[in-house]
Design a protein around this motif. Sequence first.
Motif, PDB file in Angstrom:
ATOM      1  N   LEU A  17       3.154  -2.744  17.836  1.00  0.00           N
ATOM      2  CA  LEU A  17       3.261  -1.601  16.837  1.00  0.00           C
ATOM      3  C   LEU A  17       1.964  -1.182  16.492  1.00  0.00           C
ATOM      4  CD1 LEU A  17       6.527  -3.114  15.169  1.00  0.00           C
ATOM      5  CD2 LEU A  17       6.339  -1.494  17.029  1.00  0.00           C
ATOM      6  N   ASP A  18       1.016  -1.970  16.327  1.00  0.00           N
ATOM      7  CA  ASP A  18      -0.465  -1.574  15.920  1.00  0.00           C
ATOM      8  C   ASP A  18      -0.978  -0.577  16.922  1.00  0.00           C
ATOM      9  OD1 ASP A  18      -0.616  -3.415  13.634  1.00  0.00           O
ATOM     10  OD2 ASP A  18      -1.921  -4.828  14.711  1.00  0.00           O
ATOM     11  N   ALA A  19      -0.750  -0.754  18.273  1.00  0.00           N
ATOM     12  CA  ALA A  19      -1.279   0.183  19.421  1.00  0.00           C
ATOM     13  C   ALA A  19      -0.622   1.471  19.174  1.00  0.00           C
ATOM     14  CB  ALA A  19      -1.009  -0.563  20.625  1.00  0.00           C
ATOM     15  N   GLY A  20       0.477   1.548  18.928  1.00  0.00           N
ATOM     16  CA  GLY A  20       1.383   2.717  18.782  1.00  0.00           C
ATOM     17  C   GLY A  20       0.912   3.534  17.487  1.00  0.00           C
ATOM     18  N   ALA A  21       0.967   2.829  16.603  1.00  0.00           N
ATOM     19  CA  ALA A  21       0.622   3.359  15.245  1.00  0.00           C
ATOM     20  C   ALA A  21      -0.930   3.883  15.308  1.00  0.00           C
ATOM     21  CB  ALA A  21       0.692   2.432  14.004  1.00  0.00           C
ATOM     22  N   LEU A  22      -1.883   3.392  15.866  1.00  0.00           N
ATOM     23  CA  LEU A  22      -3.143   3.749  15.983  1.00  0.00           C
ATOM     24  C   LEU A  22      -3.254   4.974  16.984  1.00  0.00           C
ATOM     25  CD1 LEU A  22      -6.303   3.390  15.614  1.00  0.00           C
ATOM     26  CD2 LEU A  22      -6.135   1.746  17.633  1.00  0.00           C
ATOM     27  N   ALA A  23      -2.630   4.798  18.016  1.00  0.00           N
ATOM     28  CA  ALA A  23      -2.469   6.224  18.853  1.00  0.00           C
ATOM     29  C   ALA A  23      -1.891   7.409  18.058  1.00  0.00           C
ATOM     30  CB  ALA A  23      -1.829   5.785  20.206  1.00  0.00           C
ATOM     31  N   ASP A  24      -0.980   6.990  17.442  1.00  0.00           N
ATOM     32  CA  ASP A  24      -0.301   8.078  16.638  1.00  0.00           C
ATOM     33  C   ASP A  24      -1.176   8.539  15.611  1.00  0.00           C
ATOM     34  OD1 ASP A  24       2.143   7.889  18.113  1.00  0.00           O
ATOM     35  OD2 ASP A  24       3.400   6.856  16.556  1.00  0.00           O
ATOM     36  N   ALA A  25      -1.921   7.856  14.920  1.00  0.00           N
ATOM     37  CA  ALA A  25      -2.844   8.370  13.875  1.00  0.00           C
ATOM     38  C   ALA A  25      -3.883   9.037  14.383  1.00  0.00           C
ATOM     39  CB  ALA A  25      -3.309   7.041  13.082  1.00  0.00           C
ATOM     40  N   LEU A  26      -4.473   8.636  15.721  1.00  0.00           N
ATOM     41  CA  LEU A  26      -5.472   9.453  16.439  1.00  0.00           C
ATOM     42  C   LEU A  26      -4.869  11.034  16.558  1.00  0.00           C
ATOM     43  CD1 LEU A  26      -7.351   6.799  18.238  1.00  0.00           C
ATOM     44  CD2 LEU A  26      -8.260   8.130  16.559  1.00  0.00           C
ATOM     45  N   VAL A  27      -3.818  11.093  17.104  1.00  0.00           N
ATOM     46  CA  VAL A  27      -3.281  12.432  17.371  1.00  0.00           C
ATOM     47  C   VAL A  27      -2.974  13.163  16.232  1.00  0.00           C
ATOM     48  CG1 VAL A  27      -1.252  13.450  18.467  1.00  0.00           C
ATOM     49  CG2 VAL A  27      -2.096  11.424  19.578  1.00  0.00           C
ATOM     50  N   ALA A  28      -2.638  12.495  15.207  1.00  0.00           N
ATOM     51  CA  ALA A  28      -2.161  13.469  13.900  1.00  0.00           C
ATOM     52  C   ALA A  28      -3.477  13.659  13.095  1.00  0.00           C
ATOM     53  CB  ALA A  28      -1.191  12.796  13.100  1.00  0.00           C
ATOM     54  N   ALA A  29      -4.475  12.866  13.037  1.00  0.00           N
ATOM     55  CA  ALA A  29      -5.508  13.156  11.984  1.00  0.00           C
ATOM     56  C   ALA A  29      -6.620  14.013  12.535  1.00  0.00           C
ATOM     57  CB  ALA A  29      -6.333  11.770  11.754  1.00  0.00           C
ATOM     58  N   GLY A  30      -7.277  14.636  11.498  1.00  0.00           N
ATOM     59  CA  GLY A  30      -8.465  15.428  12.166  1.00  0.00           C
ATOM     60  C   GLY A  30      -9.601  14.875  12.326  1.00  0.00           C
ATOM     61  N   SER A  31      -9.851  13.493  12.216  1.00  0.00           N
ATOM     62  CA  SER A  31     -11.104  12.950  12.689  1.00  0.00           C
ATOM     63  C   SER A  31     -10.803  11.369  12.781  1.00  0.00           C
ATOM     64  CB  SER A  31     -12.048  12.868  11.676  1.00  0.00           C
ATOM     65  OG  SER A  31     -11.864  12.249  10.334  1.00  0.00           O
TER      66      SER A  31
END
Length: 374
Positions: free
Chosen positions: A310-324
């Motif tokens: 779940l960490d891995a999925g959340a990290l990938a999702d955060a990178l896609v959604a964030a501006g930096s």
Amino acid sequence: MKTSELKNLRVAVIGAGYAGAAAARALTEAGAAVTVYEQASQIREVGAGIGLRPSSMAQFERWGIGGAIKAVSSPSDGFEILTADDHRIAREEWPEKSAYGETTHLIHRGDFIEALVGSLPTGMVRLGHKLDTITDHGGSATLGFTNGETATADLVIGADGIKSVVRERLFTDAQPVFAGEHAYRAVIDIADTFGMADDGDLRMFIGRGTKVYLLPLLHRGQVSFDVTALNADGTWAPAVTQDDIVATVQGFDERIVRMTEGLDMAAVNVRAVYDIEPVERWHTDSVVLIGDAAHAMCHHQGQGANSAILDAGALADALVAAGSVPDALAAFQATRKPVTDELQRISRHGWTEDELDDVFPGQKPGQVAATVQG
């Protein structure tokens, strides 16, 4: 982040275990350029079986590897808690089934890591790279390995486990904490469980100061057999005899005693159980911790590997959604840390006060730091 930004993002993952391989898969699906650095000379996972929860199975479907995981695992309908002498206390279906449209799958650790790593592009994993130094430059970080090689990345993911070098170099030098218990694990033939695990349910038998877990691996015709017992010896890999293990299951159902007596000690994984204190901050602007490096926990809740996924999925999702990258890492920690802090806390409460007092009079082993040996 824009797709073009992700494609130009240089990502270095430290560790090719569950967390590292899952992060590499998730970030590859998101379009990032990933290199995984693993200290071992070959990918190999010891131990026995684990349960992959519906939320984890849903992640695998998102990453396109659901079929590969299901091919080497067994679906399970529920779990059962019993007394030491085999009287049912409770039985429940796995939670999250309706929310994710999946059930829990039971899998051998070796099969799991092989399927995860096998899903990564050829050449992505670089073996024989043990991390020695890490220099955080703010917008990037430089890695130094014991083999003399170096690498610089825009994002470094510390997925190097409970003894994380990334955590120790940049975040905290606090050592793992001895949980006051041992775990003895082996994989045995299902025929040797005398019908106690034929239906695919995970079972936990509770005795005084000892728990026995039977985790069926029906696709293999095997069962993962785990004896977890309170013990004051905090040696990382304690010396334990078969007689010692048999003694811990006295008073259990006679079939469990016979399983223990029949163990091949050469195939039994013996270890003291450790976790870590919650890490206050998991990230800088270019380095982040995930999995056991961020929140190693005792295994009573069966959430270590699932939390890493779940960490891995959340990290990938955060990178896609964030501006930096810095914004993404802050969002990732805000999402995941409250959850894993609570799981770490709960997982330390696997024993009654009376059981603890038998082995640790006046102490709580989950609160007493011990230096890792070995």
